[in-house]
Scaffold this motif. Structure first.
Motif, PDB file in Angstrom:
ATOM      1  N   PRO A  46      55.321  41.700  12.352  1.00 52.51           N
ATOM      2  CA  PRO A  46      56.528  40.969  12.259  1.00 52.51           C
ATOM      3  C   PRO A  46      57.890  41.576  11.460  1.00 52.51           C
ATOM      4  O   PRO A  46      58.752  41.480  11.599  1.00 52.51           O
ATOM      5  N   ALA A  47      57.297  41.969  10.334  1.00 43.73           N
ATOM      6  CA  ALA A  47      58.044  42.429   9.324  1.00 43.73           C
ATOM      7  C   ALA A  47      58.804  43.756   9.594  1.00 43.73           C
ATOM      8  O   ALA A  47      60.045  43.839   9.347  1.00 43.73           O
ATOM      9  N   SER A  48      58.044  44.754  10.244  1.00 38.95           N
ATOM     10  CA  SER A  48      58.617  46.068  10.426  1.00 38.95           C
ATOM     11  C   SER A  48      58.893  45.986  11.909  1.00 38.95           C
ATOM     12  O   SER A  48      59.524  46.995  12.491  1.00 38.95           O
ATOM     13  N   GLY A  49      58.133  45.341  12.862  1.00 45.01           N
ATOM     14  CA  GLY A  49      58.317  45.638  14.344  1.00 45.01           C
ATOM     15  C   GLY A  49      57.462  46.682  14.745  1.00 45.01           C
ATOM     16  O   GLY A  49      57.657  46.802  16.025  1.00 45.01           O
ATOM     17  N   ARG A  50      56.648  47.150  13.943  1.00 41.30           N
ATOM     18  CA  ARG A  50      55.946  48.457  14.259  1.00 41.30           C
ATOM     19  C   ARG A  50      54.501  48.328  14.177  1.00 41.30           C
ATOM     20  O   ARG A  50      53.777  47.076  13.614  1.00 41.30           O
ATOM     21  N   THR A  51      53.653  49.095  14.646  1.00 42.13           N
ATOM     22  CA  THR A  51      52.336  48.935  14.547  1.00 42.13           C
ATOM     23  C   THR A  51      51.468  50.655  14.290  1.00 42.13           C
ATOM     24  O   THR A  51      52.179  51.458  14.865  1.00 42.13           O
ATOM     25  N   VAL A  52      50.449  50.296  13.409  1.00 45.07           N
ATOM     26  CA  VAL A  52      49.472  51.728  13.353  1.00 45.07           C
ATOM     27  C   VAL A  52      48.337  51.257  13.955  1.00 45.07           C
ATOM     28  O   VAL A  52      47.610  50.584  13.365  1.00 45.07           O
ATOM     29  N   VAL A 250      52.523  53.867  16.665  1.00 45.86           N
ATOM     30  CA  VAL A 250      51.730  54.826  16.998  1.00 45.86           C
ATOM     31  C   VAL A 250      50.085  54.405  17.376  1.00 45.86           C
ATOM     32  O   VAL A 250      49.969  53.159  16.744  1.00 45.86           O
ATOM     33  N   ASP A 251      49.524  54.986  18.111  1.00 44.24           N
ATOM     34  CA  ASP A 251      48.167  54.785  18.583  1.00 44.24           C
ATOM     35  C   ASP A 251      47.175  56.153  18.394  1.00 44.24           C
ATOM     36  O   ASP A 251      47.209  56.798  19.273  1.00 44.24           O
ATOM     37  N   MET A 252      46.780  56.310  17.139  1.00 44.92           N
ATOM     38  CA  MET A 252      46.454  57.875  16.766  1.00 44.92           C
ATOM     39  C   MET A 252      44.996  57.882  16.694  1.00 44.92           C
ATOM     40  O   MET A 252      44.411  56.881  16.024  1.00 44.92           O
ATOM     41  N   GLY A 253      44.571  58.919  17.028  1.00 47.21           N
ATOM     42  CA  GLY A 253      42.881  59.000  16.906  1.00 47.21           C
ATOM     43  C   GLY A 253      42.653  60.329  16.205  1.00 47.21           C
ATOM     44  O   GLY A 253      42.518  60.493  15.025  1.00 47.21           O
ATOM     45  N   ARG A 254      42.604  61.581  17.061  1.00 47.40           N
ATOM     46  CA  ARG A 254      42.021  62.658  16.346  1.00 47.40           C
ATOM     47  C   ARG A 254      42.823  63.270  15.183  1.00 47.40           C
ATOM     48  O   ARG A 254      42.251  63.701  14.405  1.00 47.40           O
ATOM     49  N   ASN A 255      44.166  63.052  15.326  1.00 46.70           N
ATOM     50  CA  ASN A 255      45.034  63.459  13.889  1.00 46.70           C
ATOM     51  C   ASN A 255      44.592  62.655  12.825  1.00 46.70           C
ATOM     52  O   ASN A 255      45.134  62.980  12.033  1.00 46.70           O
ATOM     53  N   MET A 265      45.139  60.466   5.341  1.00 48.52           N
ATOM     54  CA  MET A 265      46.160  60.768   6.444  1.00 48.52           C
ATOM     55  C   MET A 265      46.716  59.180   7.110  1.00 48.52           C
ATOM     56  O   MET A 265      47.919  59.129   7.474  1.00 48.52           O
ATOM     57  N   LEU A 266      45.722  58.551   7.244  1.00 52.61           N
ATOM     58  CA  LEU A 266      46.096  57.004   7.700  1.00 52.61           C
ATOM     59  C   LEU A 266      47.106  56.273   6.739  1.00 52.61           C
ATOM     60  O   LEU A 266      48.127  55.779   7.455  1.00 52.61           O
ATOM     61  N   GLN A 267      46.896  56.451   5.418  1.00 52.82           N
ATOM     62  CA  GLN A 267      47.984  55.766   4.513  1.00 52.82           C
ATOM     63  C   GLN A 267      49.351  56.599   4.879  1.00 52.82           C
ATOM     64  O   GLN A 267      50.166  56.014   4.724  1.00 52.82           O
ATOM     65  N   ALA A 268      49.161  57.710   4.871  1.00 50.04           N
ATOM     66  CA  ALA A 268      50.473  58.575   5.026  1.00 50.04           C
ATOM     67  C   ALA A 268      51.263  58.145   6.314  1.00 50.04           C
ATOM     68  O   ALA A 268      52.428  57.845   6.451  1.00 50.04           O
ATOM     69  N   VAL A 269      50.527  58.046   7.317  1.00 54.13           N
ATOM     70  CA  VAL A 269      51.255  57.550   8.605  1.00 54.13           C
ATOM     71  C   VAL A 269      51.714  56.169   8.433  1.00 54.13           C
ATOM     72  O   VAL A 269      52.783  55.814   8.979  1.00 54.13           O
ATOM     73  N   ARG A 270      50.934  55.252   8.032  1.00 54.43           N
ATOM     74  CA  ARG A 270      51.442  53.779   7.668  1.00 54.43           C
ATOM     75  C   ARG A 270      52.712  53.882   7.003  1.00 54.43           C
ATOM     76  O   ARG A 270      53.719  53.170   7.139  1.00 54.43           O
ATOM     77  N   ASN A 271      52.936  54.799   6.010  1.00 50.49           N
ATOM     78  CA  ASN A 271      54.067  54.752   5.132  1.00 50.49           C
ATOM     79  C   ASN A 271      55.250  55.285   6.175  1.00 50.49           C
ATOM     80  O   ASN A 271      56.261  54.824   6.186  1.00 50.49           O
ATOM     81  N   VAL A 272      55.155  56.372   6.941  1.00 45.48           N
ATOM     82  CA  VAL A 272      55.957  56.656   8.221  1.00 45.48           C
ATOM     83  C   VAL A 272      56.442  55.570   8.806  1.00 45.48           C
ATOM     84  O   VAL A 272      57.549  55.376   9.208  1.00 45.48           O
ATOM     85  N   VAL A 273      55.255  54.890   9.357  1.00 44.36           N
ATOM     86  CA  VAL A 273      55.593  53.981  10.359  1.00 44.36           C
ATOM     87  C   VAL A 273      56.155  52.656   9.952  1.00 44.36           C
ATOM     88  O   VAL A 273      57.466  52.152  10.373  1.00 44.36           O
TER      89      VAL A 273
END
Ligand code: 5RP
Length: 295
Positions: A46-52, A250-255, A265-273
């Motif tokens: 609810p804070a960012s409106g986004r999901t990882v 994002v709904d990321m798997g292999r990456n 990598m997951l922490q970096a993606v979190r920061n982007v999202v």
């Protein structure tokens, strides 16, 4: 028997303060019932409106995918960094601790393996069992233009009907067949069909050209799949560009799980999202986390 209200304090009804009547934060989701919104708010922040979302459901049609040979060893350490886990019920019950606070998005279609025609899927989870597993959403593959297009769309609509009865949202996952052109025109068609037929959110592939036309013509949130493993900077750039073009996560798997350093990598993606971090900065963060794990 409850005790009578004997407090001497004067009651305060705040008659001058109107009760707040807030709109739900997520695109296209305002008219759902409370349970459905609550489940969506477990998937989308609810804070960012986004999901990882962390996707590791690949085994449902391709068996022990590289990086998922031992889900207990490769995925459980990643779970704390994801907002939602996208998986099959077999993996949920055999491997995921019921104490997890993460939202679960459950793969609910399947049938054919990689050895057969993939679009020939059927519903693979009964809604009653989805309720029993307390999932936050169910996911169904939709093969627009595929050999069994209508059957897969019917799987979606049947799950939407069943989900509406119990307050479980449906994620429509658009599958692009081997012979299909993966462009904005096709993706617009596929995601819009999923949304029109009741998917609460849609997963699709990012395309560089005109992705904003895909998100703007889809009335519900879009999350992007990661697709084949890319160099980390490219995957972070893809996520950043997709979000800038209106994706809700994002709904990321292999990456993630095929990366040299999946937790980093997951922490970096979190920061982007969630923080809108630029790809280069997120890549530096990835490298820092990766090196600190090595030490
Ligand atoms: C197939 C799927 C997946 O099995 C999976 O979720 C894909 O994730 P990724 O492409 O990021 O590995 O949805 O269409």
């Amino acid at each position: 028997m409850p005790e009578a209200d004997v407090s001497k304090k004067e009651k305060n009804f705040h008659t001058d303060v109107p009760q707040k009547n807030e709109l739900f934060f997520l695109k296209g989701s305002n008219n759902y019932d409370w349970g459905m919104k609550n489940r969506l708010a477990r998937i989308f922040s609810p804070a960012s409106g986004r999901t990882v979302m962390l996707a590791f459901d690949h085994g449902y049609f391709q068996g022990p995918t590289t990086g998922l040979e031992r889900v207990d060893l490769s995925i459980l350490p990643l779970a704390p960094y994801a907002d939602a886990l996208m998986l099959t019920r077999g993996i949920l019950r055999s491997i995921i601790p019921p104490s997890t606070p993460r939202a679960v998005v459950m793969r609910a279609s399947g049938g054919p393996s990689i050895l057969k025609e993939l679009s020939n899927e059927q519903i693979a989870v009964d809604m009653e069992d989805a309720v029993r597993m307390n999932v936050s959403a169910v996911a169904v593959q939709v093969f627009i233009g595929g050999e069994h297009e209508t059957q897969s769309v019917h799987n979606l609509t049947r799950l939407v009907d069943a989900g509406m009865r119990v307050g479980i949202p449906v994620l429509g996952v658009t599958a692009v067949g081997k012979d299909m052109v993966r462009d904005a025109k096709y993706i617009r068609l596929a995601v819009r069909i999923c949304a029109e037929l009741g998917a609460a959110f849609v997963k699709t592939y990012y395309v560089e050209q005109d992705f904003d036309s895909v998100t703007s013509s889809c009335p519900v949130p879009i999350v992007i799949a990661g697709g084949k493993k890319l160099p980390e900077l490219d995957a972070l750039t893809m996520a950043y560009n997709a979000l800038s073009a209106g994706a809700s996560g994002v709904d990321m798997g292999r990456n993630i799980f095929q990366s040299d350093a999946p937790v980093a990598m997951l922490q970096a993606v979190r920061n982007v999202v969630h923080e809108g971090m630029k790809p280069r900065e997120a890549f530096e963060l990835y490298s820092k986390f990766k090196n600190s794990v090595k030490k």
